[in-house]
Motif scaffolding. Structure first.
Motif, PDB file in Angstrom:
ATOM      1  N   ASN A 280     -14.521  15.953  42.174  1.00 28.47           N
ATOM      2  CA  ASN A 280     -14.027  15.606  43.508  1.00 28.47           C
ATOM      3  C   ASN A 280     -14.354  16.697  44.514  1.00 28.47           C
ATOM      4  OD1 ASN A 280     -12.778  13.139  42.746  1.00 28.47           O
ATOM      5  ND2 ASN A 280     -11.066  14.285  41.870  1.00 28.47           N
ATOM      6  N   SER A 281     -14.480  16.287  45.768  1.00 27.34           N
ATOM      7  CA  SER A 281     -14.734  17.249  46.842  1.00 27.34           C
ATOM      8  C   SER A 281     -13.458  18.036  47.128  1.00 27.34           C
ATOM      9  CB  SER A 281     -15.172  16.515  48.103  1.00 27.34           C
ATOM     10  OG  SER A 281     -14.101  15.698  48.589  1.00 27.34           O
ATOM     11  N   ALA A 282     -13.603  19.164  47.806  1.00 26.08           N
ATOM     12  CA  ALA A 282     -12.440  19.992  48.150  1.00 26.08           C
ATOM     13  C   ALA A 282     -11.494  19.237  49.070  1.00 26.08           C
ATOM     14  CB  ALA A 282     -12.904  21.293  48.797  1.00 26.08           C
ATOM     15  N   SER A 283     -12.042  18.447  49.987  1.00 20.93           N
ATOM     16  CA  SER A 283     -11.189  17.713  50.923  1.00 20.93           C
ATOM     17  C   SER A 283     -10.319  16.691  50.186  1.00 20.93           C
ATOM     18  CB  SER A 283     -12.034  17.016  51.989  1.00 20.93           C
ATOM     19  OG  SER A 283     -12.930  16.096  51.390  1.00 20.93           O
ATOM     20  N   TYR A 284     -10.891  16.059  49.157  1.00 21.82           N
ATOM     21  CA  TYR A 284     -10.106  15.089  48.373  1.00 21.82           C
ATOM     22  C   TYR A 284      -9.105  15.824  47.473  1.00 21.82           C
ATOM     23  CZ  TYR A 284      -8.841  11.516  44.971  1.00 21.82           C
ATOM     24  OH  TYR A 284      -8.134  10.663  44.165  1.00 21.82           O
ATOM     25  N   ALA A 285      -9.587  16.830  46.747  1.00 15.44           N
ATOM     26  CA  ALA A 285      -8.756  17.520  45.756  1.00 15.44           C
ATOM     27  C   ALA A 285      -7.564  18.235  46.398  1.00 15.44           C
ATOM     28  CB  ALA A 285      -9.602  18.517  44.978  1.00 15.44           C
ATOM     29  N   LEU A 286      -7.748  18.778  47.580  1.00 16.48           N
ATOM     30  CA  LEU A 286      -6.686  19.572  48.200  1.00 16.48           C
ATOM     31  C   LEU A 286      -5.952  18.836  49.320  1.00 16.48           C
ATOM     32  CD1 LEU A 286      -8.546  23.015  48.383  1.00 16.48           C
ATOM     33  CD2 LEU A 286      -7.030  22.168  46.585  1.00 16.48           C
ATOM     34  N   GLY A 287      -6.409  17.633  49.664  1.00 15.70           N
ATOM     35  CA  GLY A 287      -5.785  16.976  50.815  1.00 15.70           C
ATOM     36  C   GLY A 287      -5.505  15.500  50.681  1.00 15.70           C
ATOM     37  N   ASP A 288      -5.982  14.840  49.629  1.00  9.99           N
ATOM     38  CA  ASP A 288      -5.768  13.393  49.520  1.00  9.99           C
ATOM     39  C   ASP A 288      -4.348  13.083  49.062  1.00  9.99           C
ATOM     40  OD1 ASP A 288      -7.022  10.549  49.333  1.00  9.99           O
ATOM     41  OD2 ASP A 288      -5.940  10.830  47.441  1.00  9.99           O
ATOM     42  N   PHE A 289      -3.710  12.127  49.745  1.00 13.15           N
ATOM     43  CA  PHE A 289      -2.366  11.685  49.360  1.00 13.15           C
ATOM     44  C   PHE A 289      -2.452  10.229  48.915  1.00 13.15           C
ATOM     45  CE2 PHE A 289       1.912  10.108  49.798  1.00 13.15           C
ATOM     46  CZ  PHE A 289       2.717  11.180  49.417  1.00 13.15           C
ATOM     47  N   THR A 290      -2.179   9.985  47.636  1.00 11.91           N
ATOM     48  CA  THR A 290      -2.240   8.637  47.068  1.00 11.91           C
ATOM     49  C   THR A 290      -0.841   8.195  46.680  1.00 11.91           C
ATOM     50  OG1 THR A 290      -4.456   9.033  46.196  1.00 11.91           O
ATOM     51  CG2 THR A 290      -3.211   7.205  45.245  1.00 11.91           C
ATOM     52  N   ASN A 291      -0.403   7.086  47.257  1.00 14.73           N
ATOM     53  CA  ASN A 291       0.953   6.582  46.993  1.00 14.73           C
ATOM     54  C   ASN A 291       0.838   5.215  46.332  1.00 14.73           C
ATOM     55  OD1 ASN A 291       3.589   5.733  47.006  1.00 14.73           O
ATOM     56  ND2 ASN A 291       3.952   6.091  49.176  1.00 14.73           N
ATOM     57  N   LEU A 292       1.125   5.162  45.033  1.00 13.40           N
ATOM     58  CA  LEU A 292       0.954   3.927  44.263  1.00 13.40           C
ATOM     59  C   LEU A 292       2.258   3.200  43.963  1.00 13.40           C
ATOM     60  CD1 LEU A 292      -1.668   5.172  41.614  1.00 13.40           C
ATOM     61  CD2 LEU A 292      -2.104   3.967  43.764  1.00 13.40           C
ATOM     62  N   ASP A 293       3.395   3.874  44.100  1.00 11.69           N
ATOM     63  CA  ASP A 293       4.668   3.290  43.668  1.00 11.69           C
ATOM     64  C   ASP A 293       5.456   2.605  44.779  1.00 11.69           C
ATOM     65  OD1 ASP A 293       4.331   3.804  41.026  1.00 11.69           O
ATOM     66  OD2 ASP A 293       5.517   5.657  40.995  1.00 11.69           O
ATOM     67  N   GLY A 294       5.028   2.764  46.037  1.00 11.58           N
ATOM     68  CA  GLY A 294       5.630   1.973  47.100  1.00 11.58           C
ATOM     69  C   GLY A 294       6.708   2.643  47.933  1.00 11.58           C
ATOM     70  N   TRP A 295       7.152   3.827  47.551  1.00 14.38           N
ATOM     71  CA  TRP A 295       8.127   4.526  48.388  1.00 14.38           C
ATOM     72  C   TRP A 295       7.443   5.056  49.649  1.00 14.38           C
ATOM     73  CZ3 TRP A 295      13.168   4.193  47.760  1.00 14.38           C
ATOM     74  CH2 TRP A 295      13.705   3.975  46.494  1.00 14.38           C
ATOM     75  N   PRO A 296       8.202   5.280  50.742  1.00 11.82           N
ATOM     76  CA  PRO A 296       7.616   5.963  51.905  1.00 11.82           C
ATOM     77  C   PRO A 296       6.999   7.287  51.469  1.00 11.82           C
ATOM     78  CG  PRO A 296       9.787   5.104  52.449  1.00 11.82           C
ATOM     79  CD  PRO A 296       9.607   4.887  50.977  1.00 11.82           C
ATOM     80  N   SER A 297       5.926   7.681  52.124  1.00 14.55           N
ATOM     81  CA  SER A 297       5.142   8.830  51.662  1.00 14.55           C
ATOM     82  C   SER A 297       5.971  10.101  51.498  1.00 14.55           C
ATOM     83  CB  SER A 297       3.989   9.087  52.629  1.00 14.55           C
ATOM     84  OG  SER A 297       3.078   8.005  52.610  1.00 14.55           O
ATOM     85  N   GLY A 298       6.868  10.376  52.440  1.00 19.09           N
ATOM     86  CA  GLY A 298       7.683  11.588  52.351  1.00 19.09           C
ATOM     87  C   GLY A 298       8.552  11.595  51.111  1.00 19.09           C
ATOM     88  N   PHE A 299       9.182  10.455  50.835  1.00 22.89           N
ATOM     89  CA  PHE A 299      10.054  10.388  49.664  1.00 22.89           C
ATOM     90  C   PHE A 299       9.239  10.359  48.373  1.00 22.89           C
ATOM     91  CE2 PHE A 299      13.058   8.300  46.692  1.00 22.89           C
ATOM     92  CZ  PHE A 299      14.101   9.213  46.805  1.00 22.89           C
TER      93      PHE A 299
END
Length: 526
Positions: A214-233
């Protein structure tokens, strides 16, 4: 120049004097050096196998960003807990640790009850931690079989429970051995865990094919939310990974009566295990996010059934992954043995003070091994009972991971808070934070209260009875039984439990004191 043997004897004499000041006679053999006490805490953290066990929590709740920066965020607060606990350990190093501190620092009006609650929550935490470690190890073993069969093998809950039971029983046999053997094993545990960390940090990026890098931008900055909660939680839920991984640092405390130079060795073992685990764990997570590819759903749903094992399979191929994964399993097995070692000492100490039913049967040191064999097997049998939750649902057995954290946090919060909440004569030991003691303790307690509430939430916002988080049910059930046992009419602890009880026998009235102690314990068991 003093010989090493005379220095060791002098240290042991000082340590025994410290223990006597706390009200207890020396019953264990002091075979653990400061390095080996650190080894107990570090092996219980068991970085690589622990991270592997809880990738299920971090990957769907933030992905790379949660794995890398969530780790850093959580470790700051974990260190605050460790520092606050290290101060207490330096002042009063005893196997009872947490419930002993609570009793000595709380108000006379509530100290018996608070000490009782901490004793039971700490006992539950130790048993749940062993159950979660060995359940994860059982899954790792089935993952190894899946790798060896080219992902054809599919396991069942009955098979996993059978492996789990075999692991627990083998640990009970191992931990029943003599103290010197258990102490020397810690050096092997340290070496294997450190080597595993560097293998992943260095070898994984080298071996990973380009399609999974993976690129540095993906590895250090990508946020993947698969479970459905709001991103912060979702990010907050991902913190279970570092919190569960870097846990059990009270383990050093429970080895206080078997260690040398305890007033400094125990606090530094706590802090050292957290600091080194935080640094190496961050390195492992960084290596993983650069080398796991971007198909997180594919990794989580892999036939292997273990995300890290799938990452290794993608990078090292079948044979390389199987070789490395075998070492992960060995390290996880070592975690289990250290967890039972520590848990049996906590159970022994609580039995010594009459806190458990049938305490007189568990407050015994085996004359041959010099270890509390009865409490080793008690903890093992209770662990097997908790493992039966697997037959209720996957979510029910997953609850033991959060149960280990939430129950341990209850036992951590109480003594740290009572130090400042009540008027007491706390006298710091050689390790103390001075004017930073209160702010560090306040941060630690606030963090633990918040995280305990978070860990009662289910993994997804749309849940069913089968998919709910059973942590609150299991923890609530255990603690309700503890409270009921305390307030039970006639037989409850409120009538006879008076916190830690000295077992020192003076020359003048030794037999009278011992008889009174036995009568008090017997009364609690009727």
């Amino acid at each position: 120049m003093a010989s090493p043997s005379s220095n060791s004897h002098s240290e042991h004499t000082r340590d025994e004097a410290v223990l006597a000041r706390l009200g207890y006679k020396q019953e264990f053999r002091r075979e653990f050096t400061p390095l080996e006490v650190f080894g107990v805490a570090f092996s219980i953290v068991g970085l690589l196998p622990s991270i592997a066990s809880v990738l299920f929590n971090a990957m769907p709740n933030g992905g790379p960003l949660a794995m890398v920066w969530g780790w850093v965020f959580a470790c700051v607060f974990i260190m605050c807990i460790g520092l606050a606990m290290a101060e207490l350990a330096s002042a009063a190093p005893t196997s009872g640790g947490l419930y002993y501190w609570t009793y000595s620092l709380a108000s006379p009006h509530c100290r018996n009850f608070l000490s009782w609650i901490v004793g039971y929550s700490n006992t539950i935490a130790s048993i749940a931690a062993l159950a979660s470690v060995d359940w994860a190890c059982a899954i790792q073993i089935t993952a190894a079989v899946s790798i060896a069969s080219n992902q054809v093998y599919v396991t069942t809950n009955v098979q996993i429970y059978g492996i789990f039971a075999a692991l627990v029983l083998s640990h009970a046999v191992l931990v029943s051995l003599g103290t010197q053997i258990l102490a020397r094993l810690q050096r092997l545990y340290i070496l294997l865990n450190v080597c595993l960390c560097f293998i992943v940090i260095i070898a994984l990026p080298i071996a990973t094919p380009s399609e999974f890098r993976n690129s540095a931008s993906y590895a250090l900055g990508d946020f993947t939310n698969l479970d459905g909660w709001p991103s912060g939680f979702a990010f907050i839920l991902s913190l279970l990974a570092p919190v569960w991984t870097i846990g059990g640092y009270d383990s050093s405390v429970h080895m206080s009566e078997e260690a040398s130079n305890v007033t400094t060795a125990i606090p530094w073992a706590i802090i050292g295990s957290i600091a080194i685990s935080a640094a190496l764990g961050w390195g492992i997570n960084v290596s993983l996010v650069f080398c796991m590819g971007s198909d997180l759903e594919g990794i989580l749903s892999s036939p292997i059934g273990q995300p890290m094992a799938q990452i290794f399979y993608n990078s090292f191929g079948q044979k390389g992954a199987l070789a490395l994964w075998s070492l992960v399993i060995v390290a996880q097995y070592m975690m289990g043995s250290s967890m039972l070692l520590v848990g049996s000492r906590q159970t022994f100490a609580f039995s010594r003070d009459g806190g458990l039913p049938f305490s007189r049967y568990f407050y015994r040191i085996n004359s041959y091994t010099g270890t509390p064999v009865n409490t080793v097997w008690l903890d093992a049998l209770l662990t097997l009972a908790i493992g039966l939750l697997a037959f209720a649902s996957t979510q029910a057995i997953d609850a033991i991971f959060t149960l280990a954290v939430t129950s341990s946090y209850i036992s951590y919060i109480t003594p740290i808070a009572t130090r400042f909440a009540f008027k007491n004569d706390f006298k710091p030991g050689p390790f103390n934070l001075g004017k930073f003691s209160f702010p560090v303790a306040a941060i630690a307690v606030s963090w633990m209260v918040f995280m305990n509430m978070v860990f009662f939430f289910p993994t997804t916002p749309q849940t069913t009875a089968q998919e709910m988080n059973y942590t609150v049910v299991v923890l609530g059930g255990f603690m309700s039984l503890a409270v009921f046992w305390y307030y039970c009419p006639v037989y409850g602890g409120v009538h006879w439990f008076n916190g830690p009880v000295s077992n020192l026998v003076s020359a003048e009235k030794g037999q009278d004191d011992e008889s009174a102690h036995q009568r008090r314990r017997a009364k609690g068991e009727e």
